[in-house]
Design a protein around this motif. Structure first.
Motif, short mmCIF file in Angstrom:
data_model
loop_
_atom_site.label_atom_id
_atom_site.label_comp_id
_atom_site.label_asym_id
_atom_site.label_seq_id
_atom_site.Cartn_x
_atom_site.Cartn_y
_atom_site.Cartn_z
N ALA G 151 33.46 43.99 34.43
CA ALA G 151 34.29 44.91 35.35
C ALA G 151 33.65 46.13 35.73
N SER G 154 32.70 46.11 39.34
CA SER G 154 33.53 46.22 40.43
C SER G 154 34.09 47.58 40.45
N VAL G 155 34.26 48.40 39.12
CA VAL G 155 34.91 49.71 39.25
C VAL G 155 33.83 50.74 40.09
N GLY G 157 31.60 49.85 42.07
CA GLY G 157 31.65 49.54 43.51
C GLY G 157 32.74 50.31 44.18
N GLY G 158 33.71 50.48 43.61
CA GLY G 158 34.94 51.19 44.21
C GLY G 158 34.81 52.48 44.23
N ASP G 184 30.27 35.38 38.39
CA ASP G 184 31.12 35.09 39.43
C ASP G 184 31.84 36.29 39.76
N VAL G 185 32.39 37.03 38.80
CA VAL G 185 33.19 38.07 39.21
C VAL G 185 32.45 39.33 39.91
N LEU G 187 30.37 38.78 42.11
CA LEU G 187 30.11 37.97 43.51
C LEU G 187 31.57 37.99 44.16
N ALA G 188 32.50 37.83 43.29
CA ALA G 188 33.97 38.08 43.77
C ALA G 188 34.80 39.31 43.65
N SER G 189 33.70 40.24 43.50
CA SER G 189 34.55 41.76 43.41
C SER G 189 35.24 41.83 44.58
N CYS G 190 36.34 42.69 44.26
CA CYS G 190 37.26 43.23 44.99
C CYS G 190 36.63 44.51 45.80
N ALA G 191 35.56 45.07 44.88
CA ALA G 191 34.96 46.15 45.83
C ALA G 191 33.93 45.52 46.62
N PRO G 192 33.88 45.96 48.09
CA PRO G 192 33.27 45.33 49.01
C PRO G 192 31.70 45.61 49.20
N GLY G 193 30.77 44.61 49.19
CA GLY G 193 29.44 44.75 49.40
C GLY G 193 28.57 45.05 48.26
N LEU G 194 28.93 44.46 47.14
CA LEU G 194 28.04 44.31 46.02
C LEU G 194 26.77 43.31 46.18
#
Lengths: 222, 222, 222, 222, 222, 222, 222, 222
Positions: G151, G154-155, G157-158, G184-185, G187-194
């Motif tokens: 996580a 994603s955090v 990335g945001g 996988d998460v 790659l599927a992050s809700c924060a764009p552009g990782l």
């Protein structure tokens, strides 16, 4: 944005002509590729062309197409004259494997090779296979098309000399769905030397066979 | 914390005695279970007992054990007298499948059933199977043990009447490793009515066969 | 319980001799098979024989063995005299792919075919491949050995005519571990007509090549 | 290209008649197979025949069909007279498992075996199972049909003697979708001796039961 | 490079103390974390500490450790005094599930909660479960520990009210290996409202239970 | 063949009423179940009822239904009066997660529990979560609904005390499709004590919460 | 058989020097490569060199090696002088992620880039991350190293602008084992552009960062 | 229930504007989000908007939309003026990869960056790539879009300096279906430093490129 570039030197380079895989393309893209080929008076093999996409092509292009709905292949322009015969047998386990077998057959015929198709000889009734074994053995190259348990490929691999190319199919449900088990057991066959292509890839099996014929020609010439 | 509870009424309930699966237990736990059985003068079948764990058991318990290192099974206490013979054939594809075949054979024999083992008849050399086919067909219940392509199970399923129980094995590497393809093609066999057990589960196949015999006895009596 | 049955007619039937896959067998089982072969004055190829198992064989058998520790192959008895040369190229992407390439080379050589090995030509440095391209193209049959992204197989497939047999390897970690992605992209290659064998199966690739040579011989004779 | 070959000697060989798996075939292929059977005055069981494909068959063939839309099975020609009754119980966990249970029931009935169906006895309300346990136990052969957690099969396996054949179903969503977990836990059941068939394969479970009855008949005769 | 940061405010924030997961750490890293805790006079729970790593810790740290080798947990510093009892039952299917059950028990006890462990009540012998059902039902929170078919969790979920937390275990071989089927069927249970944690995660199940007790305390106070 | 058996004593046994999972049933089967309930004047919750199946129900049954098309849930008969409020928060990461959140909310409300829904607080914009953190923390039980990276569940688990129930959703494409990664990271969360239910299982999360409230009531009473 | 070919023009071509991946090579192969480099006075980075293989290298080669046992990286020959600093932050979630973080750090440092490592800031204790957020934000390029729920990526990335490169790690057990969910998460992050690299691939993340710096240099120069 | 919360400060925080992923939303939800944006005079990028959902939007919203049906992207409100050009090349392997390439192009253009698209340069005809190599090399950032074997990404990674962002596509059938092999080989590429995004995620690749330009701007300013 130029969307496609025909690989016109492919035959000279690898002995195989380019084919168009229609499944991932829109009807408009397929039409544009065919029109470009028509302009250069080239012919083309089209695979995975479903009837709806065929129907959406311009009539002038459609008029040049010989279409097979079982295998969803289209010959755009005439096939090459037959140059070889009786060299390749396509052996299919069941009725459900026929679309893939036919794709292989049509790919070979388009390239000038007339293959023999022997269908419905799955190992659940082994006698169906054994009674045609001599006929199969008469072909130096055998393409084995089978789904579900794909046991046909292993049994053939243990019975025939010469090249055996396995094509797993996605026939079936439950664990068989999608064809992964059929693929995996062809790869893990206890019969040595099976050569395998992608699931449902009748086109690829035909190309592998054509590559073999090309190599055999060079070996014979050497 | 009471760590185990012998299911002493299992034979009465389902016709099978409890067995001890040693792989997930410490040597101390296995010893405690055996000691409890000894106290009740019960005998026990132990599966997946590796030699190190066997060696770590107290000598008094070890003295009561008949151990087979190929199948890693132990008989704790004497097997039942033979009650049936020639009813179950265990057919194994290759040498590497023998540990599983032996586990099935020893489980059956412990329960009083003498099975026939027919080994190394994989379909890569189909003549090895066909020359023993009549012998196999003489058994109403057939256990087919095979890994890799597991084609033996499908071929047998198409050739023999009677019950066929497939045991996939984890033999092999690459896609075959672990035995999933062998399992899946047994489940997806084009030969109808194969009954399948877990990968490498010779013990389970034997239990399924014993259940069949139990049911057959009731049917005969009815 | 007879544990193994040599398939002595295999060469006559499919043009390939039986080989012994040692990984799934105990040293005692391997020794018994070799002793039986010795008795019949047959020679045998053994694959996946690790050094520990080799060391556990009786000295009299070990004395007849030519062992290669990189590929873990053993020749039990002398290889056949060389009958063909310059017909098969084995192209390996990286140093880590060499054990598999060597297994293919040793299998071919045992059968009398001297292959050319071209190593460390992975596509990350494309010049390494292109500077040897003519040499590769001189061989009608190419075996491409590659792991990780296995891009070498696709690139070769687009550059050479003749038969191309892909052998994915299990080299790598993370998503590459075990070799499934390398296998899958060989099967899904955009270069048509790749024929693929199981992960790490250098032996199988060699057998597929031998089958092809067998077929080519028949085609030349026809 | 002959597209199918009826395995007419199958009953003599393995005690089961050939059935037609319609899902992988076109309506035209199904029609051709039925017409060929009609010509030989044979009857046939058809599985996975969806209503659209049924509607596309010629009226003369449709007139000979007894169709069940829940299980999508068709009897082409009359079923055999009932030869056995009360020997096989089909136990289904939930309403959603009924199509598979019905496929098993119809396959058995077509072969002359009248099975007992006991539905909606999933273990979430264990009392539903226990109140019918004696009824189930009265049958020497039990087919357990369950999806999702498939716990019914394990619980039954621990409660009934005799043969237990598990049929996992693809009911459910999320991790349950497709039925793999249900299949895997039947294979890994802590109740020994479960025999398992492919996901949703009611037909296969029925065939396994018929094979067993065949074997039991031979055992009784021996 | 500061390698770790104790989350000292975690108890205030979420009602749970930080624990040390030793499996992914070197002995030196574990020692450094314990030393830092010792300095701050904090105590710590350590999970997945194998005996070799324990032996590699400095003697002064080892002296403060209460170690359980079945569950591989270490209490560094004294557990909290018992604050609750009879509120949580830990129910384990088989002897092989005990390490996970013990990890849950020791995690709870370290936090001051004395749980009841009820072992070897797998559903293959349903009577073992039913005879202890009242005892289990007396606990408002139940942790169900089971591998292989994990049917215990579904059966419990259908029999007890109150919170049920499922812990799948990785016990078994073949398809069961690693515990994925056990996990999936707990998630797909037909008994509604099971709450599930990771495979073999006795620690996590205990933490979920502690979270429940925390919430229940607030609800009672509200 | 009796097709369903309502588990009428379920509320007494486990504190939850039976619900009807419509996805695996035909409209006729759903109608029959509802009619049987109507006859007994029982009400029922129906999940996964798509609009087409709803439309296919008899008008008299439809008239008794309160339908929500976002969550595809139907209340057949009136919900229970509200008994609790402010005890459960349902926190959803994005708009695409709302159908699942709503299923949980409607399940709870039907059982008499009014939950608070807090939507669109995914961690890509962490401020959206933190500004509502106090509101969330005011609820002893939190249901976290998230797909794709599902990071919301871990972040919440590290920020709130009390019970946290994670519901992964199948939102997304590529590797996210189907929701397995979201499920797996909830199970592998570094925030201890998350309790997880099946992908898209808003109903199950609500049931887990109801079980917990039931347990809390008993704990408070003890 | 020439076994390896150093790609000496790689720096000129892609701005990165070749490195040696030791895991798939024997000690003898690694030694040969190092000796060849020594001869050409080149230096080399070696990754995944375990201590046993290091110990098996000739002493003369070992003398030239700067080894880090946490990351198992070896510098053969001196690193480049520091050319950049404060441009890249390596942020690791937990202690168990440090080997991978260190591999990235050592790869960068060897190429002359001094990165900042910020460790143990996993989101289970979000304050650990937020208190260091400004420090992280000061770096235009951030490498996020995390396993289990990952996580952190994603955090981050945001919360941060600039390039974010995610490195999933294989830390954990059960569903987390091997690192696929963490991958996988990301790659599927809700924060764009990782931007993501392979599991445990600290080396690859460093190379991606070096590519970015190379491109940035060109952009600045343009 | 407030269903969505625009993350209006996202550009300030991470340099990227929020976009709307339409695939998981109803037309009504998309319309509500667009209306809210319109009210705040904000513009929005919408991805995965299929034609049916577009047609279901109110005409007043549709009038503000610039729609591309190949990529299914919608610009709601005008794109930013072009600020950069010739900095990013989008290289696509085949015609079937164009929808994803176009999504990346449109995302970049909406943010003011004009990318160069170079299509149909898959490695099956390597000359198509090499003849455009200088053009590609002129761009500091390269986005490589490829499915099936995805060999293009590895070949590019070995030929160009600067940042390379790989986007696997789900093109193909059999083992290629869904794009997992293409993803995995990009992650396992033998060309170091590839940065990868989710399958078919042209939007994500564009965002990664924008993040990088943001970082490069800061590096240039430093």
């Amino acid at each position: 944005m130029t969307e496609f570039v025909l690989d016109v030197e492919r035959p000279a380079r690898i002995g195989l002509e380019e084919a168009v895989y229609a499944a991932g393309k829109t009807a408009a893209q397929v039409a544009a590729i065919l029109a470009a080929a028509a302009e250069r008076r080239a012919s083309l093999l089209v695979t995975r062309l479903d009837p709806e996409k065929l129907a959406a092509l311009p009539g002038t292009l459609r008029a040049e197409i010989d279409y097979c709905d079982l295998s969803r292949t289209a010959w755009f322009g005439p096939p090459r004259p037959v140059r070889g015969q009786g060299r390749i047998a396509i052996v299919a386990a069941g009725t459900s494997d026929l679309p893939v077998a036919r794709e292989a057959e049509r790919t070979l015929r388009y390239a000038g090779e007339a293959a023999t198709v022997i269908a419905d000889v799955g190992v659940a009734g082994l006698w169906r296979l054994t009674r045609r074994l001599e006929e199969i053995r008469a072909h130096p190259v055998v393409i084995a098309v089978a789904g579900m348990d794909a046991a046909l490929a292993s049994v053939l691999g243990g019975l025939v000399a010469g090249a055996v190319i396995g094509v797993p199919t996605s026939v079936g449900y439950g664990v068989a769905a999608g064809g992964r088990p059929a693929l995996d057991v062809m790869l893990a066959s206890c019969a040595p030397g099976l050569a395998v292509v992608n699931i449902d890839n009748g086109y690829g099996a035909a190309c592998a066979a054509l590559r073999f014929l090309h190599a055999a020609g060079r070996l014979a010439g050497a």
